[in-house]
Write a protein that holds these residues in place. Structure first.
Motif, PDB file in Angstrom:
ATOM      1  N   VAL A 196      12.361  40.950 -13.333  1.00 28.39           N
ATOM      2  CA  VAL A 196      13.191  41.609 -12.326  1.00 28.39           C
ATOM      3  C   VAL A 196      12.280  42.259 -11.298  1.00 28.39           C
ATOM      4  N   VAL A 197      12.771  42.376 -10.070  1.00 30.47           N
ATOM      5  CA  VAL A 197      11.997  43.059  -9.029  1.00 30.47           C
ATOM      6  C   VAL A 197      12.769  44.216  -8.409  1.00 30.47           C
ATOM      7  N   ASN A 198      14.008  44.419  -8.842  1.00 32.30           N
ATOM      8  CA  ASN A 198      14.774  45.553  -8.328  1.00 32.30           C
ATOM      9  C   ASN A 198      14.531  46.769  -9.216  1.00 32.30           C
ATOM     10  N   VAL A 199      13.275  47.221  -9.204  1.00 33.65           N
ATOM     11  CA  VAL A 199      12.866  48.356 -10.026  1.00 33.65           C
ATOM     12  C   VAL A 199      12.482  49.522  -9.132  1.00 33.65           C
ATOM     13  N   ASP A 233      12.579  42.970  -2.523  1.00 30.39           N
ATOM     14  CA  ASP A 233      12.260  43.946  -1.494  1.00 30.39           C
ATOM     15  C   ASP A 233      10.832  44.457  -1.661  1.00 30.39           C
ATOM     16  N   LEU A 234      10.290  44.302  -2.866  1.00 31.93           N
ATOM     17  CA  LEU A 234       8.924  44.733  -3.113  1.00 31.93           C
ATOM     18  C   LEU A 234       7.935  43.809  -2.406  1.00 31.93           C
ATOM     19  N   PRO A 235       6.763  44.310  -2.061  1.00 30.98           N
ATOM     20  CA  PRO A 235       5.700  43.419  -1.591  1.00 30.98           C
ATOM     21  C   PRO A 235       5.367  42.393  -2.679  1.00 30.98           C
ATOM     22  N   HIS A 276       4.549  40.009   2.239  1.00 33.96           N
ATOM     23  CA  HIS A 276       4.871  38.869   1.374  1.00 33.96           C
ATOM     24  C   HIS A 276       3.840  37.781   1.670  1.00 33.96           C
ATOM     25  N   ILE A 277       2.933  37.565   0.731  1.00 28.84           N
ATOM     26  CA  ILE A 277       1.784  36.686   0.935  1.00 28.84           C
ATOM     27  C   ILE A 277       1.941  35.423   0.098  1.00 28.84           C
TER      28      ILE A 277
END
Length: 332
Positions: free
Chosen positions: A131-134, A151-153, A315-316
């Motif tokens: 998950v990235v919605n932390v 939404d995180l880098p 975002h790379i």
């Protein structure tokens, strides 16, 4: 001294108070230079280290960046090496942490973050998070993130382009029946590799055949089950593209168990280029993703965020390339 030295041991050996030791160790005002030098010399002699938790309570900073991983498997290990190399000349220490997934198989990141952020680490790099919605009190960067909204880098490789190149290469050798051992469905990289596989087939005019696709989940046992099914089929593939090197190596092992010779009877291409890929008994043709650079880029991003900067881009996506070895050949 058999036990771990304490601040009181340092104070006694240096002939000062514990408060003076604390000030000297943390570089605070109020300690004469010659006294601070004596204290630091004793600290070095005794091997005293102050508690990270105590330091964070005083300064709100620990100087530690955490790398959270689900498992210490080859991909995460190579990413971790890249993070370490990028931080080697910095003032930051590195903490690698893998929490129990039995308690939280999905969302293990939240549990790990709640344990570490705010007390032990100043920033976080999450590797292949589910998950990235932390939310956390510290900056976070995700490497090879979940398929959901990010939404995180983030830092990732060009999985779509790499998969497309792998299948293009097999088509160029003359293969038309090309199987696929897919990765973890919850990861963006896995979905992109699936899409790259299908795009290469479509561009070559080869119909997509779901009967020669299996899900390996980036895990050996799942990949073994998928490989056995694909290679035991009456019309087995003449080549298989696997979404990671561990799965590709398993495909080769299963092929040998079934009496098939690689690459005479079956060509195999992987993805990652982990160290084992070139050392395997049949050196593996694979798509090299720059795992060390993924880690280094993530480290640079999180350090910038910790400094209050707004890096651009956040975002790379790093390029991949085909590495040809002995596991591929034209179809017999």
């Amino acid at each position: 001294m058999g036990r771990r030295p304490t601040i009181n041991d340092v104070a006694e050996a240096a002939g000062v108070s514990a408060a003076t030791v604390s000030k000297a160790v943390n570089g605070r005002y109020g300690v004469a230079s010659h006294t601070a030098e004596r204290v630091l010399q004793v600290v070095e002699e005794l091997g005293y280290e102050s508690s990270l938790v105590a330091s964070s309570m005083r300064s709100r900073q620990t100087g530690v960046i955490g790398v959270l991983v689900a498992d210490f498997e080859p991909f995460s290990a190579e990413v971790l090496k890249g993070v370490g190399a990028a931080l080697s000349d910095s003032r930051y220490d590195l903490l690698a942490y893998s929490g129990s997934r039995q308690l939280a198989p999905e969302g293990w990141e939240r549990r790990s973050l709640s344990r570490l952020s705010g007390t032990l680490i100043d920033g976080v790099i999450m590797v292949t998070p589910t998950v990235v919605n932390v939310n956390a009190d510290v900056p976070i960067v995700a490497v090879d993130p979940h398929t959901g909204r990010a939404d995180l880098p983030t830092v990732e490789s060009d999985s779509f382009g790499g998969a497309r190149s792998a299948v293009d290469f097999l088509i160029g050798l003359g293969h038309r029946r090309i199987g696929f051992v897919a990765g973890r469905p919850d990861l963006r990289s896995s979905a992109a590799r699936d899409a790259g596989y299908r795009r290469a087939l479509a561009e070559a005019g080869i119909p997509f055949d779901p009967s020669i696709v299996g899900v390996g989940n980036y895990e050996q046992e799942s990949a073994r089950e998928a490989a056995r099914r694909l290679l035991a089929a009456p019309e087995r593939p003449s080549a298989i593209f696997a979404a990671n090197d561990l799965s590709a190596i398993v495909v080769i092992e299963v092929a040998h168990e079934l009496g098939l010779e690689v690459p005479r009877d079956l060509s195999v291409v992987g993805f990652d280029d982990i160290p084992e890929a070139s050392r395997f008994s049949t050196p593996l043709t694979t798509i090299r993703q720059p795992m060390g650079r993924l880690g280094a880029a993530a480290a640079e991003l999180v350090v910038a965020l910790m400094a209050g900067e707004e890096p651009d881009p956040t975002h790379i996506r790093l390029p991949t390339r085909l590495i040809r070895r002995a596991s591929t050949a034209p179809p017999a």
